[in-house]
Design an enzyme around this catalytic site. Structure first.
Site, PDB file in Angstrom:
ATOM      1  CG  HIS A  40      -2.019   0.953   1.208  1.00  0.00           C
ATOM      2  ND1 HIS A  40      -3.240   0.705   1.782  1.00  0.00           N
ATOM      3  CD2 HIS A  40      -2.105   2.201   0.692  1.00  0.00           C
ATOM      4  CE1 HIS A  40      -4.033   1.751   1.620  1.00  0.00           C
ATOM      5  NE2 HIS A  40      -3.349   2.685   0.968  1.00  0.00           N
ATOM      6  CG  HIS A  99      -1.080   6.560  -1.684  1.00  0.00           C
ATOM      7  ND1 HIS A  99      -2.210   6.423  -2.449  1.00  0.00           N
ATOM      8  CD2 HIS A  99      -1.382   6.048  -0.462  1.00  0.00           C
ATOM      9  CE1 HIS A  99      -3.166   5.857  -1.726  1.00  0.00           C
ATOM     10  NE2 HIS A  99      -2.681   5.605  -0.516  1.00  0.00           N
ATOM     11  NE  ARG A 129       0.080  11.365  -2.785  1.00  0.00           N
ATOM     12  CZ  ARG A 129      -0.972  10.857  -2.197  1.00  0.00           C
ATOM     13  NH1 ARG A 129      -1.868  10.172  -2.902  1.00  0.00           N
ATOM     14  NH2 ARG A 129      -1.166  11.025  -0.911  1.00  0.00           N
ATOM     15  CG  ASP A 180      -6.348   3.409  -0.414  1.00  0.00           C
ATOM     16  OD1 ASP A 180      -7.004   3.061   0.574  1.00  0.00           O
ATOM     17  OD2 ASP A 180      -5.376   4.181  -0.344  1.00  0.00           O
ATOM     18  CG  HIS A 199     -10.746   3.561   1.675  1.00  0.00           C
ATOM     19  ND1 HIS A 199      -9.636   4.337   1.936  1.00  0.00           N
ATOM     20  CD2 HIS A 199     -11.776   4.164   2.325  1.00  0.00           C
ATOM     21  CE1 HIS A 199      -9.990   5.356   2.710  1.00  0.00           C
ATOM     22  NE2 HIS A 199     -11.286   5.273   2.951  1.00  0.00           N
ATOM     23  CG  HIS A 255      -6.310   1.946   5.393  1.00  0.00           C
ATOM     24  ND1 HIS A 255      -7.676   1.778   5.380  1.00  0.00           N
ATOM     25  CD2 HIS A 255      -6.007   2.701   4.307  1.00  0.00           C
ATOM     26  CE1 HIS A 255      -8.192   2.414   4.343  1.00  0.00           C
ATOM     27  NE2 HIS A 255      -7.205   2.970   3.669  1.00  0.00           N
ATOM     28  CG  ASN A 314      -9.947   8.213   5.250  1.00  0.00           C
ATOM     29  OD1 ASN A 314     -10.384   7.310   5.957  1.00  0.00           O
ATOM     30  ND2 ASN A 314     -10.612   8.687   4.213  1.00  0.00           N
ATOM     31  CG  ASP A 322      -2.430   4.636   3.632  1.00  0.00           C
ATOM     32  OD1 ASP A 322      -2.306   4.994   2.444  1.00  0.00           O
ATOM     33  OD2 ASP A 322      -3.407   4.975   4.329  1.00  0.00           O
TER      34      ASP A 322
END
Length: 437
Positions: free
Chosen positions: A68, A70, A72, A162, A189, A242, A288, A315
């Site tokens: 997991h 990110h 971008r 997600d 998610h 998560h 989150n 995450d």
């Protein structure tokens, strides 16, 4: 300072001999890395032609795998790029990361996932495995090109919206049915959006005291309960992103007893931090799902040790300064995680090396279908590994991190463990705690 000596610096792929390292905490041994694999193990191996790494006091783990992340790119290169995120991952001991689909454009087509995959290959620091979106544009209205992404060069096997929940149960069922054909995974998610509208933090005593709209635990638990029933009905694979509440742990426990094909992850920050951090109104602690109570943290730790929660996933969510250095209500949720995850786990679990290897490498690699990763160093195994100094302690300085963003919740904290070296198929991406390229 770890000593790196010998070998031919001009060689395209020099061999490396790691002397006296403890593989997953076992008795010291030597590891000879050559030709992309662990060529030999044992004491007193011949170092001729190899660069020598002094592994005294170090622990060798299978390269960490993050399910997991990110990155971008494309779209928010001001916050992170595939290259900068890959460098952060390597410095954190990772050899493979799964890149989430909430880019711009969204990774909901074969073209976009292949772009991310190729950028990862060009960076050459970790294996970047794209995660495809479940729905077009993450809008939750119609399925994305799941089959085309699965058949692309990126060979996508995990799909997730997600950042958004696949809230429509009929659409979720269709997604589970679709990926069953190629043993894919839907990573959810879990957030019932009608219960979290306007939410700013965990709903509880602290949110009441601060006057902030709460994000109730049941919003997560209700979606997980629904989805495990759907996964059981379809006979497909479900992964819960998560996990953050004690109630979610109990839903998962019940589902696993029933034989549902469900796995789940917990983040380092949900294992260490609580909703009391919001008292500072520092937006770095806005995430989150939100940080929960001390009772939730305790339940998550116990479930991770027990195996009800299968893996730790970061995450890793980098944000540009303007998206974090603002009022709490307007700040984007998310925290950095790649460069600090192992240290947080050592702080939470202690030096339980086999458990750490299982939760941070072997099992995530198995869930993602990354057959070259998650394998303990042994003869013939791909040389994807990380060397850790468990005796070291470091104070986290955001300015020293490789990520383009600075939104780490651990700034100023002193945490155990230091990544000394990371090897991807026998080639170093990190040596003496520094990125090689």
């Amino acid at each position: 300072m770890t000593d790196f000596t010998g070998g031919d610096p001009e060689a395209a792929t020099p061999a490396y001999l790691i002397r006296g390292v403890r593989v997953v905490g076992a008795e010291p041994t030597d590891l000879l890395l050559s030709g992309g694999v662990v060529a030999q193990t044992g004491r007193g191996l011949d170092a001729r032609g190899a660069r020598v790494v002094d592994g005294d006091g170090l622990v060798a783990l299978p390269g960490l795998v993050d399910l997991h992340t990110h990155l971008r790119e494309p779209g928010r290169e001001d916050a992170e790029t595939v290259e900068s995120g890959s460098r952060a991952a390597a410095l954190g001991g990772y050899t493979a990361v799964c890149a989430m689909a909430n880019t711009s454009p969204v990774a909901d087509t074969a073209g976009v996932v292949e772009q991310v995959w190729r950028l990862g290959r060009e960076a050459g620091l970790v294996d970047v495995q794209p995660i495809g979106a479940v729905t077009v544009g993450l809008a939750g209205e119609r399925l994305a090109e799941l089959g085309a992404m699965a058949e692309s060069a990126a060979r996508v096997r995990i799909f997730s919206d997600d950042g958004h929940c696949v809230a429509d149960p009929r659409l979720m069922r269709r997604a589970l049915e679709y990926v069953k054909a190629f043993d894919g995974v839907i990573a959810q998610h879990a957030e019932e959006p009608r219960l979290t509208e306007g939410a700013q933090m965990h709903e509880g005593e602290v949110s009441t005291r601060l006057g902030l709209t709460g994000w109730p635990a049941v919003a997560e638990e209700a979606i997980i309960a629904r989805d495990v029933l759907l996964a059981e009905h379809v006979g497909s694979r479900l992964h819960v992103c998560h996990l953050s509440t004690a109630g979610s742990v109990e839903v998962l426990r019940h589902a696993k007893k029933r034989g549902v094909r469900v796995t789940a992850e917990v983040t380092p920050h949900h294992l260490l931090l609580t909703d009391e951090r919001a008292v500072s109104y520092d937006p770095v602690f806005k995430v989150n799902p939100p940080l929960r109570t001390a009772a939730d943290v305790s339940a998550l730790r116990e479930a991770l040790v027990e195996g009800i929660i299968d893996i730790v996933a970061t995450d890793h969510a980098p944000h540009a300064l303007e998206d974090k250095e603002c009022e709490w209500a307007y700040a984007r949720p998310g925290m950095l995680g790649l460069e600090t995850a192992l240290s947080v786990l050592l702080d939470v679990l202690g030096q339980r090396w086999d458990l750490i290897a299982e939760r941070m490498s072997r099992t995530p690699a198995r869930i993602a279908g990354l057959s070259e990763h998650g394998r303990d160093p042994a003869p013939g195994v791909p040389a994807n590994l990380t060397l850790v100094d468990p005796a070291a302690r470091r104070t986290i300085d955001p300015g020293e991190q490789a990520s383009r963003s600075r939104n780490t919740p651990y700034a100023g904290l002193t945490l155990p463990g230091r990544i000394v070296a990371t090897f991807l198929r026998g080639e170093p991406t990190v040596l003496d705690g520094k990125a090689v390229k």
